[in-house]
Structures are given as C-alpha cells and as structure tokens.
Design an enzyme around this catalytic site. Structure first.
Site, short mmCIF file in Angstrom:
data_model
loop_
_atom_site.label_atom_id
_atom_site.label_comp_id
_atom_site.label_asym_id
_atom_site.label_seq_id
_atom_site.Cartn_x
_atom_site.Cartn_y
_atom_site.Cartn_z
N CYS A 17 -1.20 -15.00 -3.69
CA CYS A 17 -1.11 -15.19 -2.21
C CYS A 17 -1.09 -16.95 -2.11
O CYS A 17 -1.65 -17.23 -1.06
CB CYS A 17 -2.06 -14.53 -1.43
SG CYS A 17 -3.80 -14.73 -1.72
N ARG A 49 0.79 -1.17 0.10
CA ARG A 49 0.07 0.09 -0.04
C ARG A 49 0.94 1.12 -0.01
O ARG A 49 0.49 2.18 -0.87
CB ARG A 49 -0.95 -0.09 1.27
CG ARG A 49 -2.33 -0.84 1.10
CD ARG A 49 -3.08 -0.65 2.07
NE ARG A 49 -3.01 -1.27 3.32
CZ ARG A 49 -3.28 -2.71 3.70
NH1 ARG A 49 -3.93 -3.42 2.56
NH2 ARG A 49 -2.98 -3.14 4.86
N1 SAH Z 1 -6.61 -6.13 -2.21
C1 SAH Z 1 -7.39 -6.30 -0.74
C2 SAH Z 1 -7.41 -7.73 -0.59
C3 SAH Z 1 -8.04 -8.71 -1.63
S1 SAH Z 1 -8.68 -10.06 -1.21
C4 SAH Z 1 -6.64 -5.54 0.26
O1 SAH Z 1 -5.66 -4.92 0.08
O2 SAH Z 1 -7.43 -5.08 1.19
C5 SAH Z 1 -9.47 -10.73 -2.33
C6 SAH Z 1 -10.62 -9.98 -2.52
O3 SAH Z 1 -11.25 -10.46 -3.90
C7 SAH Z 1 -12.00 -10.39 -1.78
O4 SAH Z 1 -12.33 -9.04 -1.33
C8 SAH Z 1 -13.08 -11.09 -2.38
O5 SAH Z 1 -14.39 -10.55 -2.26
C9 SAH Z 1 -12.72 -10.57 -3.84
N2 SAH Z 1 -13.06 -11.52 -4.92
C10 SAH Z 1 -12.73 -13.05 -5.02
N3 SAH Z 1 -13.15 -13.34 -6.28
C11 SAH Z 1 -13.44 -12.54 -7.15
C12 SAH Z 1 -13.98 -12.23 -8.40
N4 SAH Z 1 -13.91 -13.08 -9.20
N5 SAH Z 1 -14.24 -10.98 -8.65
C13 SAH Z 1 -14.35 -9.92 -8.03
N6 SAH Z 1 -13.81 -10.06 -6.75
C14 SAH Z 1 -13.46 -11.31 -6.20
#
Ligand code: SAH
Length: 388
Positions: free
Chosen positions: A332, A207
């Site tokens: 991840c 970030r």
């Molecule tokens: N970048 C974020 C964390 C991401 S976690 C941070 O820094 O806080 C992964 C996210 O992907 C979750 O919020 C989940 O709801 C979303 N997600 C999972 N599969 C998805 C898809 N196919 N399309 C859109 N969102 C998705």
C-alpha cells in the site's frame, strides 16, 4: 482579492487538474494567513482556480477548485459528487460501511470521510481543510443525519501543517464501537481507538476474493489487524484461519470478530508477533498465506529499504506455503508502483526457488477512486499468486 501567480511555464500541472502546487512554481505570493484559500493565476493572468495555502507545508498549495467558480461552492459540489459516486453502488442491508470521500481521489485534498453504519468518521490532514470543516460537516450531516460524527485526525503529518493531532466526538452520541456489515458479514469497528478510521475499507474487494478462494484451505493471515481476512476465509469454507499481528489490541479485536461471527474457538489461532520473525518459524502448514503489511515506504527516500522488506516477507511466504498453494500479497506504498512491486515479488520467488504465477491483480476498492488527473491517489496493489 490578491492572487497567487505561478511562474511562466509552471502552470501545466494545475491546468491538468493536478491538486498540488510546490513553492518552486510560485512567482508572486500575496499576504495571507496559513490555510486561507486564494485565487491561482497563470503568469499570463488566467484564473486557473482556487487553492488553500500553507507556508509551513512542503506542498505550498492544494487546489480545491478549478476554473472560475467560487471555491466554497465548488467544495460543496465536490462532496456531493463524491456521495453520488457511491450512492447507487451499495445495498445498505448487505454493506453499510464505505469511504465517502477519498481526498484528492474525489478532488478534496486533505479530507477522508468514512461511513460506518450511521456513524461518520472524519480525517482532516491539512490546515486548509481544517478551515473548511464547518462547510464539510454541514453538507455531510445534511445528507446522512448521522447518529454521531467522530474525528480521527490523529495523523503525525498534521504537525507539518502546524496542527495538533485531534481525536474525538464532533457531534451526536458517544461512540466507541460500531457494528458494521460488509457483504453480509458483521464486523466490530473501533472508531475511537482502532487504526486509521477503524477499518481497512480499501480491502473490501480482496476480502471477497479470499472468501471465494479459501475453501478447504489452511489460511495464514499476516498483518491481520482486526482479523477481517481471517473471518472471510472461514466464511468461505477455510479449514482454519490463523491471524498474526504485532498489535495486541488488533488481535483482541480479531478475536471479538470471530465471536461476532459465531466461529468456533478452534477455527484459528491468534498470534501477537512480528511477522518477519513469525514467518521464519519452520513448522507452518498453511496453503494460503495473506501478506497485507503497512506502507513500508512513507517517503520516496524509503523505497529501497521498503523493497527489501517486501522481498523478505514474500520470500519467506513462498518458502513456507505448502504447494500447491496461494499467496495473496499487497503493497500500500504509493512510492512502490505496481511494476516495481511485481519485480520485487519476482525476485522473492526466484530466491525461494518456487514457481509463482499471478492469477489475479488487485487494487483499492472502488469507493477509493483514483483521480486520473492526480495519480498519487493510486496506492494499493496486490497479486494473488499460485505457487507450486
Ligand atoms: N489486513 C488488514 C489490514 C492490515 S494493516 C485488514 O484487512 O483489515 C497492517 C497491520 O500490520 C496493522 O494491524 C499493524 O498492527 C500490523 N503490523 C505492522 N508491522 C508489523 C509487524 N512487523 N509484525 C506484525 N504486525 C505488524
């Protein structure tokens, strides 16, 4: 006490301080109740340490101590060492949220503890750790005097341990939301209903990077969850930061985080959508795309399908990003290591016909340490790519 005895030649991993014991390595298993801690000996009779065991689990035993020390004392010391690692590295006035215990990364299998301001959030993955919970809580509440301790053990993996999922207040005041600050930026963390323990603390350092590189750019934050990358991009001078997530609740939180930061309503558009479909829309004008998907490979057998998924979104991002632009891409999944991930990104760039250069590499933030003796604790990798 009767000990677990390992087969001859099967003690190397434990001698090397790896935490896991598979059933194939065990010669003698005494009578015990699942979740109990037992001494672990080599075939030659050496005491290697102590582990908790569970017949239901695919990992039969998990070491909680190495050497001759009493296991409860060693667990207490491991927690104290985990706290010491973080103690002097944060200024609480600037960053008051951090991971305190990172499971095997801190020598504590089955335990994750996050601190959000004055609220502790605990995640217990195994029966053995469940039995150690009173000790864990004793050490933690002694060290922090938290306003509340909340449990987020809503992990499907607990079923394999013979445990129900568990969520709720363990002590202190009722909490739903906590306002944290990370590097001076406030965020809402939904500890009771959010994902994981409420916030992706492992991306703190990425970030910071986004904040640094976003100036003057139109940012697309995919898999945005509560919008943390979007907020950081705007605080770093982005022209716009749009957020996409499949979860309406996550997008709702992202909007609240914009409000909390006083960001104007025209500073970004929020989409509740599937990222795979969204990236196929031809009319994007972003020159900085962030891809932070969930773990596509949860098991080793998922790796091929996972790589296909990673390749698809990366190819689409490379095709969509306005050049010269940036793509910050993550995986991840522990089972997709950095080398493999780089190959996938290479294929995606090749298929997109774009020139891509890695300008920085990333890993999980430092309060998610990788245990050198237990490399499975390395899971997050990311590349910042310059696309032209
Ligand atoms: N970048 C974020 C964390 C991401 S976690 C941070 O820094 O806080 C992964 C996210 O992907 C979750 O919020 C989940 O709801 C979303 N997600 C999972 N599969 C998805 C898809 N196919 N399309 C859109 N969102 C998705």
């Amino acid at each position: 006490m009767n000990a677990v005895v390992l087969k001859a030649g099967k003690d190397k991993a434990v001698r090397n301080r790896h935490h896991w014991i598979f059933s194939g390595a065990i010669r003698d298993l005494p009578e015990f109740d699942d979740g109990d801690i037992l001494p672990v000996r080599s075939a030659g009779g050496d005491l290697l340490g102590h582990a908790y065991f569970n017949r239901k689990s695919s990992i039969a035993g998990r070491m909680v101590s190495f050497g001759a020390g009493a296991p409860q004392d060693e667990v207490r010391r491991s927690i104290e060492r985990a706290l010491a690692l973080r103690a002097r590295l944060f200024d609480p006035a600037v960053t008051n949220a951090r991971r305190l215990v990172n499971a095997e990364g801190d020598g504590l299998p089955g335990l994750v503890v996050d601190l959000y301001d004055d609220v502790l959030v605990l995640q217990v993955a195994t029966l053995g750790m469940e039995k150690l919970k009173p000790l864990v809580l004793d050490v933690l509440t002694g060290a922090f005097r938290p306003r509340a301790v909340f449990e987020r053990s809503d992990l499907p993996a607990r079923r394999e341990e013979g445990l129900e999922e568990a969520t709720g207040l363990l002590s202190g005041d009722r909490v739903d939301r906590v306002r944290i600050v990370e590097e001076g930026i406030p965020f809402w963390v939904d500890v009771s209903g959010g994902q994981k323990t409420g916030f992706y603390l492992d991306q703190r350092e990425s970030r910071r990077l986004v904040r640094r590189f976003a100036s003057g750019r139109r940012v697309l934050n995919t898999f945005s969850y509560s919008g943390a990358f979007s907020v950081c991009a705007l605080r770093g001078g982005a022209v716009r930061a749009d957020s996409v997530d499949g979860s309406a609740a996550a997008i709702g939180l992202a909007q609240e985080n914009f409000e909390l930061n006083g960001l104007a309503s025209d500073s970004g558009v929020f989409f509740t959508a599937d990222v795979f479909e969204f990236l196929r829309a031809p009319a994007l004008d972003h020159d900085f795309i962030i891809l932070d998907p969930p773990a596509f490979a949860k098991r080793k057998t998922d790796v091929v399908a996972a790589c296909r998924g990673y390749k698809d979104i990366n190819r689409l991002a490379f095709q969509r990003v306005r050049a010269p632009g940036l793509v910050l891409t993550f995986s991840c999944s522990h089972f997709v290591d950095e080398h493999l991930f780089q190959q996938v990104v290479f294929q995606a760039a090749q298929e997109a016909g774009r020139r891509a250069r890695i300008v920085q590499k990333h890993r999980q933030a430092f309060d998610h340490p990788v245990n050198i003796y237990h490399p499975e604790t390395a899971y997050l990798k990311g590349f910042l790519l310059y696309i032209d």
